[in-house]
Design an enzyme around this catalytic site. Sequence first.
Site, short mmCIF file in Angstrom:
data_model
loop_
_atom_site.label_atom_id
_atom_site.label_comp_id
_atom_site.label_asym_id
_atom_site.label_seq_id
_atom_site.Cartn_x
_atom_site.Cartn_y
_atom_site.Cartn_z
N SER A 108 0.82 -1.20 0.00
CA SER A 108 0.00 0.00 0.00
C SER A 108 0.86 1.26 0.00
CB SER A 108 -0.90 0.00 1.24
OG SER A 108 -1.55 1.25 1.40
N TYR A 132 -2.02 5.69 -5.08
CA TYR A 132 -3.03 6.74 -5.14
C TYR A 132 -2.41 7.93 -5.88
CZ TYR A 132 -5.65 4.35 -1.41
OH TYR A 132 -6.36 3.44 -0.67
N THR A 158 -5.38 2.48 -7.56
CA THR A 158 -6.71 2.45 -6.96
C THR A 158 -7.55 3.57 -7.56
OG1 THR A 158 -5.97 1.45 -4.90
CG2 THR A 158 -8.01 2.72 -4.82
N LYS A 236 -7.35 -1.04 -9.99
CA LYS A 236 -7.98 -1.69 -8.84
C LYS A 236 -9.23 -0.89 -8.43
CE LYS A 236 -7.08 -2.94 -4.01
NZ LYS A 236 -8.12 -2.08 -3.40
N HIS A 260 -12.94 -2.50 -2.67
CA HIS A 260 -12.10 -1.86 -1.64
C HIS A 260 -12.41 -2.45 -0.26
CE1 HIS A 260 -9.48 1.89 -1.35
NE2 HIS A 260 -9.53 1.48 -0.10
#
Length: 369
Positions: A108, A132, A158, A236, A260
């Site tokens: 992440s 992100y 994402t 994603k 998510h």
Amino acid sequence: MNSNFVSVKDFKEYAHSVLPRNSLDYYRSGAAEQLTLALNKQAFNKLRIRPRMLVDVSKRDLSTTILGEKVSMPVGVSPSAMQKMAHPDGEAGNARACEAAGTIYILSTLSTTSIEDVAKAAPKCVKWFQLYIYTDRAITRNLVSRAERAGFKALALTVDAPLFGVRRADIRNKFCLPKHLRLANFEETDSKSTKIQSSKEGSGLQEYVNGLFDASITWNDIAWLKSITKLPIVLKGILTKEDAILARQVGVQAILVSNHGARQLDGTPASIEALPEIVKAVGKDLEIYMDGGVDEGTDVFKALALGARMCFMGRPALWGLATDGENGVKAVLNILRNEFDYALALTGCTSVRDIKPEMVVHESFYSRL
């Protein structure tokens, strides 16, 4: 670690008993009334396996190939933030467990172990970086460059989080990152990206996201991301065939069907429910993966029958981590491997290539008979 732990549920129950409320609620909660959170599992339970008999299954191969990389089984670890809240091993321990299992680990952006430290901890693991897009594009560009230099094999962008969903447990708890932890991918900067502070208004994470994430991104920004990296891009958070077709048009390499962890918009479908329409629309052109509700080997079998090439799971790895660090994650991965192996054998399959669409049906199939 208790030798009587024989299922992911065992690890989940233990983790729930030992994690501090701030961390536990962050990991386990979904959005709003948590309808989709429950649906992620309920939808799997409504699928029935149609096994075939009298097939020689004495030799079985669980391996598959994902974006050109061979992995030992079609089960990997999804990105989840701030894993040192679960155990000091954190993301490094999770990645080492995936390395030992021969599968994919997705790190992440909001990790408590840096890109570089995860790379050093598990140099042979196939690692992807979840991304992100920040309003300050220099931050995103820097993260991408670091992931490339550290040997990560793909970017998992994402796309379902221009804002973070309404997570009521985090609001009640006024969630913040424990004081001894930092968002490690930003430690070398002087930006406010390093810490999720407590907030008088509610969740500190929501305040962080609203202040730093770019809510204006569109499909045009995929072209920008492609222009700054040579890594394959996995989108994603896709849940509809319409967006899957647009993903194909902008030239990404794969789609991770995901809601998510049911943490964004309550009332969306379970990932396994959304999977078939996406596979039908673009499955011949893009690799399709899924996450959400995967905690048994039969879940993996069902997802592959419906067209997924790979499954990822997030919370089960966290429960393993909270139970016994790296060794706990290894145990969880081993349970899923063994359960999937049994699912293959008991359905008359010797490899993932033998899993056919007609081997899994909705429960309504039998009510019509």
